[in-house]
Motif scaffolding. Structure first.
Motif, PDB file in Angstrom:
ATOM      1  N   LEU A 175       0.833  -1.211   0.000  1.00  0.00           N
ATOM      2  CA  LEU A 175       0.000   0.000   0.000  1.00  0.00           C
ATOM      3  C   LEU A 175       0.865   1.258   0.000  1.00  0.00           C
ATOM      4  O   LEU A 175       0.652   2.195  -0.782  1.00  0.00           O
ATOM      5  N   TYR A 176       1.864   1.267   0.909  1.00  0.00           N
ATOM      6  CA  TYR A 176       2.729   2.456   0.981  1.00  0.00           C
ATOM      7  C   TYR A 176       3.628   2.562  -0.249  1.00  0.00           C
ATOM      8  O   TYR A 176       4.045   3.662  -0.633  1.00  0.00           O
ATOM      9  N   ALA A 177       3.940   1.420  -0.890  1.00  0.00           N
ATOM     10  CA  ALA A 177       4.727   1.466  -2.131  1.00  0.00           C
ATOM     11  C   ALA A 177       3.924   2.187  -3.218  1.00  0.00           C
ATOM     12  O   ALA A 177       4.476   2.971  -4.006  1.00  0.00           O
ATOM     13  N   CYS A 220       9.769  -0.122   8.224  1.00  0.00           N
ATOM     14  CA  CYS A 220       9.933  -0.310   9.654  1.00  0.00           C
ATOM     15  C   CYS A 220       9.899  -1.815   9.925  1.00  0.00           C
ATOM     16  O   CYS A 220       9.368  -2.584   9.125  1.00  0.00           O
ATOM     17  N   PRO A 221      10.453  -2.240  11.054  1.00  0.00           N
ATOM     18  CA  PRO A 221      10.400  -3.665  11.389  1.00  0.00           C
ATOM     19  C   PRO A 221       9.163  -3.989  12.227  1.00  0.00           C
ATOM     20  O   PRO A 221       8.427  -3.090  12.661  1.00  0.00           O
ATOM     21  N   PHE A 222       8.941  -5.254  12.477  1.00  0.00           N
ATOM     22  CA  PHE A 222       7.975  -5.689  13.487  1.00  0.00           C
ATOM     23  C   PHE A 222       8.726  -5.685  14.822  1.00  0.00           C
ATOM     24  O   PHE A 222       9.717  -6.398  14.963  1.00  0.00           O
ATOM     25  N   CYS A 253       6.519   4.799   9.045  1.00  0.00           N
ATOM     26  CA  CYS A 253       6.439   3.333   8.924  1.00  0.00           C
ATOM     27  C   CYS A 253       7.163   2.881   7.659  1.00  0.00           C
ATOM     28  O   CYS A 253       7.705   1.775   7.602  1.00  0.00           O
ATOM     29  N   PHE A 254       7.178   3.737   6.658  1.00  0.00           N
ATOM     30  CA  PHE A 254       7.992   3.552   5.453  1.00  0.00           C
ATOM     31  C   PHE A 254       8.603   4.917   5.150  1.00  0.00           C
ATOM     32  O   PHE A 254       8.041   5.945   5.548  1.00  0.00           O
ATOM     33  N   THR A 255       9.735   4.925   4.462  1.00  0.00           N
ATOM     34  CA  THR A 255      10.449   6.199   4.265  1.00  0.00           C
ATOM     35  C   THR A 255       9.550   7.259   3.633  1.00  0.00           C
ATOM     36  O   THR A 255       9.599   8.426   4.022  1.00  0.00           O
TER      37      THR A 255
HETATM   38  C1  LIG Z   1      10.621  -5.559   5.644  1.00  0.00           C
HETATM   39  C2  LIG Z   1      10.143  -6.900   6.155  1.00  0.00           C
HETATM   40  C3  LIG Z   1       9.289  -7.591   5.091  1.00  0.00           C
HETATM   41  C4  LIG Z   1      11.392  -7.756   6.435  1.00  0.00           C
HETATM   42  O1  LIG Z   1      10.967  -9.011   6.919  1.00  0.00           O
HETATM   43  P1  LIG Z   1      11.837 -10.344   6.608  1.00  0.00           P
HETATM   44  O2  LIG Z   1      12.288 -10.327   5.189  1.00  0.00           O
HETATM   45  O3  LIG Z   1      11.053 -11.510   7.089  1.00  0.00           O
HETATM   46  O4  LIG Z   1      13.093 -10.124   7.498  1.00  0.00           O
HETATM   47  P2  LIG Z   1      13.600 -11.025   8.711  1.00  0.00           P
HETATM   48  O5  LIG Z   1      12.727 -10.810   9.888  1.00  0.00           O
HETATM   49  O6  LIG Z   1      13.791 -12.429   8.207  1.00  0.00           O
HETATM   50  O7  LIG Z   1      15.013 -10.378   9.002  1.00  0.00           O
HETATM   51  C5  LIG Z   1      16.098 -10.523   8.101  1.00  0.00           C
HETATM   52  C6  LIG Z   1      17.178  -9.528   8.526  1.00  0.00           C
HETATM   53  O8  LIG Z   1      16.738  -8.188   8.202  1.00  0.00           O
HETATM   54  C7  LIG Z   1      16.627  -7.411   9.395  1.00  0.00           C
HETATM   55  N1  LIG Z   1      15.397  -6.641   9.254  1.00  0.00           N
HETATM   56  C8  LIG Z   1      14.125  -7.114   9.256  1.00  0.00           C
HETATM   57  N2  LIG Z   1      13.273  -6.100   9.035  1.00  0.00           N
HETATM   58  C9  LIG Z   1      14.022  -4.988   8.904  1.00  0.00           C
HETATM   59  C10 LIG Z   1      13.710  -3.655   8.671  1.00  0.00           C
HETATM   60  N3  LIG Z   1      12.443  -3.273   8.529  1.00  0.00           N
HETATM   61  N4  LIG Z   1      14.714  -2.747   8.587  1.00  0.00           N
HETATM   62  C11 LIG Z   1      15.999  -3.138   8.721  1.00  0.00           C
HETATM   63  N5  LIG Z   1      16.368  -4.422   8.949  1.00  0.00           N
HETATM   64  C12 LIG Z   1      15.376  -5.327   9.034  1.00  0.00           C
HETATM   65  C13 LIG Z   1      16.558  -8.407  10.532  1.00  0.00           C
HETATM   66  O9  LIG Z   1      17.077  -7.855  11.723  1.00  0.00           O
HETATM   67  C14 LIG Z   1      17.447  -9.502  10.023  1.00  0.00           C
HETATM   68  O10 LIG Z   1      18.803  -9.119  10.193  1.00  0.00           O
HETATM   69  P3  LIG Z   1      19.921 -10.215  10.585  1.00  0.00           P
HETATM   70  O11 LIG Z   1      19.915 -11.204   9.444  1.00  0.00           O
HETATM   71  O12 LIG Z   1      21.158  -9.391  10.686  1.00  0.00           O
HETATM   72  O13 LIG Z   1      19.432 -10.802  11.872  1.00  0.00           O
HETATM   73  C15 LIG Z   1       9.330  -6.741   7.472  1.00  0.00           C
HETATM   74  O14 LIG Z   1      10.146  -6.143   8.447  1.00  0.00           O
HETATM   75  C16 LIG Z   1       8.081  -5.904   7.251  1.00  0.00           C
HETATM   76  O15 LIG Z   1       7.086  -6.356   6.682  1.00  0.00           O
HETATM   77  N6  LIG Z   1       8.082  -4.650   7.725  1.00  0.00           N
HETATM   78  C17 LIG Z   1       6.908  -3.774   7.604  1.00  0.00           C
HETATM   79  C18 LIG Z   1       6.028  -3.885   8.838  1.00  0.00           C
HETATM   80  C19 LIG Z   1       4.720  -3.172   8.633  1.00  0.00           C
HETATM   81  O16 LIG Z   1       4.085  -3.276   7.601  1.00  0.00           O
HETATM   82  N7  LIG Z   1       4.276  -2.416   9.634  1.00  0.00           N
HETATM   83  C20 LIG Z   1       3.046  -1.665   9.560  1.00  0.00           C
HETATM   84  C21 LIG Z   1       3.291  -0.331   8.991  1.00  0.00           C
HETATM   85  S1  LIG Z   1       1.812   0.520   8.558  1.00  0.00           S
END
Ligand SMILES: CC(C)(COP(=O)(O)OP(=O)(O)OC[C@H]1O[C@@H](n2cnc3c(N)ncnc32)[C@H](O)[C@@H]1OP(=O)(O)O)[C@@H](O)C(=O)NCCC(=O)NCCS
Length: 385
Positions: A144-146, A207-209, A284-286
């Motif tokens: 969505l944010y993309a 952003c991360p979880f 939540c996203f840049t």
């Molecule tokens: C971006 C995203 C998909 C990454 O998830 P993933 O690919 O499963 O990543 P993982 O949890 O397997 O982590 C892999 C590595 O990336 C890092 N990482 C995970 N998410 C990150 C993030 N957002 N920013 C920076 N590093 C991140 C982890 O620490 C891990 O590092 P390591 O290998 O050194 O331990 C997930 O963080 C995400 O969906 N974020 C958005 C959350 C969201 O939508 N929030 C609501 C906002 S409205």
């Protein structure tokens, strides 16, 4: 309306935390009450947020936390507003104190997400979007944010490098935040080489979880003056709403609810966007940080990306944006985020933010949105001498 003041705050470390949401929430509440210098028994009402508590098989946390605090008889309420849950809770508490109904309120939010894994967490989060029309079409929040980012890039010429500059700044700021999820400086090549999540977003745009909790105690002027030398007033607490579903909006490069809440907040507080020294906004996203800085009036529409890449939003720049590291690097435990922004502003305005302190910070703004901005909160905090 009476004036309302922040008198104490606390936040836990954000990241992957072993303890339950309930344990973490209880601890930050005790810490915020201690920071405020009050007894728990002096609190009139409590407001809690824990949007994804059901993933820990726990709802209705209010009475549990109040019981742990030794105040089971105090009325509590749970406020759910997706990612803006605890800022919505703060607004409700503000109304209680401003109206004279209460003198002292506790507001806290917590989330525990790391037990879910990315797939389950993404599925739960999708319930905060329009589930049949967005989630069931396969669009997650990064997706969505993309879409929002692509529209902003197309209309205003915002570039990938501008998005990257937000991530690089927020990761750098979080190096000075001992409670941040990520304390890892990133370069432009780290950013460009990281996996693409949803075009144009790379890993570092997201952003991360996170797990984590935050709490704040607010009070009437009479109580605040009796307790504190350094006074921080909530000069405005405003909320706004937008069309819920992205496809139904006339313009997705701006969030109407945030624009409206910010306008009301500036008008009510007689403060101008140019007076803001420090801002905690919902990155939540840049792209969300770039749009937020435009929506709340820190920069003209379309100028947010340029301001970021030219360093205007860095600590020491024209206005420091997300000195905490923001949702991007400090982390985003959904229901803790709104109150954690207030915690950061309280530290900034009382000069206790350590290595990320913004010089002479007198006025701060917090901008927090639920989902893609269907619900929005804007708070302006002002140091009172
Ligand atoms: C971006 C995203 C998909 C990454 O998830 P993933 O690919 O499963 O990543 P993982 O949890 O397997 O982590 C892999 C590595 O990336 C890092 N990482 C995970 N998410 C990150 C993030 N957002 N920013 C920076 N590093 C991140 C982890 O620490 C891990 O590092 P390591 O290998 O050194 O331990 C997930 O963080 C995400 O969906 N974020 C958005 C959350 C969201 O939508 N929030 C609501 C906002 S409205």
């Amino acid at each position: 309306m009476r004036s309302v003041f922040v008198i104490g705050s606390s936040m836990s470390r954000f990241g992957k935390i072993a303890e339950s949401g309930r344990e973490s929430l209880t601890k930050v509440c005790f810490d915020a009450i201690r920071d405020a210098g009050v007894e728990a028994s002096e609190i009139d009402s409590t407001f809690y947020s824990n949007a994804f508590g059901l993933t820990e098989r726990q709802a209705h946390v209010g009475p549990l936390i109040n019981s742990a605090l030794g105040i089971p008889g105090v009325p509590s309420v749970s406020v759910e507003s997706a990612c803006s849950s605890s800022s919505a809770a703060l607004h409700e508490a503000f109304v209680h104190v401003a109206s004279g109904l209460d003198d002292i309120c506790l507001v806290a939010g917590s989330e525990k997400l790391s037990h879910l894994g990315t797939l389950s967490a993404t599925t739960y989060f999708a319930m905060g979007s329009d589930f049949p029309f967005e989630a069931m079409s396969g669009v997650t929040f990064p997706g969505l944010y993309a879409n929002i980012a692509v529209a902003h890039m197309k209309r205003y010429g915002t570039t990938q490098e501008m998005l990257a500059s937000v991530a690089i700044k927020n990761h750098a700021n979080a190096m000075h935040n001992p409670l941040a999820h990520f304390r890892k400086r990133i370069s432009i090549s780290d950013y460009m080489e990281s996996p693409v999540i949803a075009y144009p977003f790379h890993l570092y745009d997201c952003c991360p979880f996170s797990d984590g909790s935050a709490a704040v105690v607010i009070a009437s002027e009479e109580k605040a003056r009796a307790l504190k030398q350094e006074l921080v007033e909530i000069a405005a607490s405003e909320r706004g709403g937008s069309v819920a579903t992205l496809q139904d909006r006339a313009d997705i490069t701006s969030i109407d609810g945030a624009v409206a809440a910010a306008r009301r907040a500036f008008s009510r507080s007689h403060i101008d966007p140019g007076d803001i020294d420090v801002a905690e906004v919902h990155d939540c996203f840049t792209i969300a940080e770039i749009i937020a800085t435009e929506d709340i009036g820190l920069f003209p529409k379309g100028e947010g990306g340029r301001a970021a890449i030219e360093g205007e939003t860095a600590i020491g720049g024209r206005v420091a944006v997300n000195p905490s590291g923001g949702l991007k690097a400090k982390g985003h435990p959904v229901s803790a985020t709104g109150v954690a922004q207030i915690h950061e502003l309280y530290e900034q305005l009382t000069g206790t933010a350590g290595g990320r302190q913004v010089g002479n910070a007198e006025i701060g703004i917090a901008h927090n949105v639920g989902a893609t901005g269907g619900s929005c909160s804007v708070h302006i905090l002002r140091r009172v001498r």
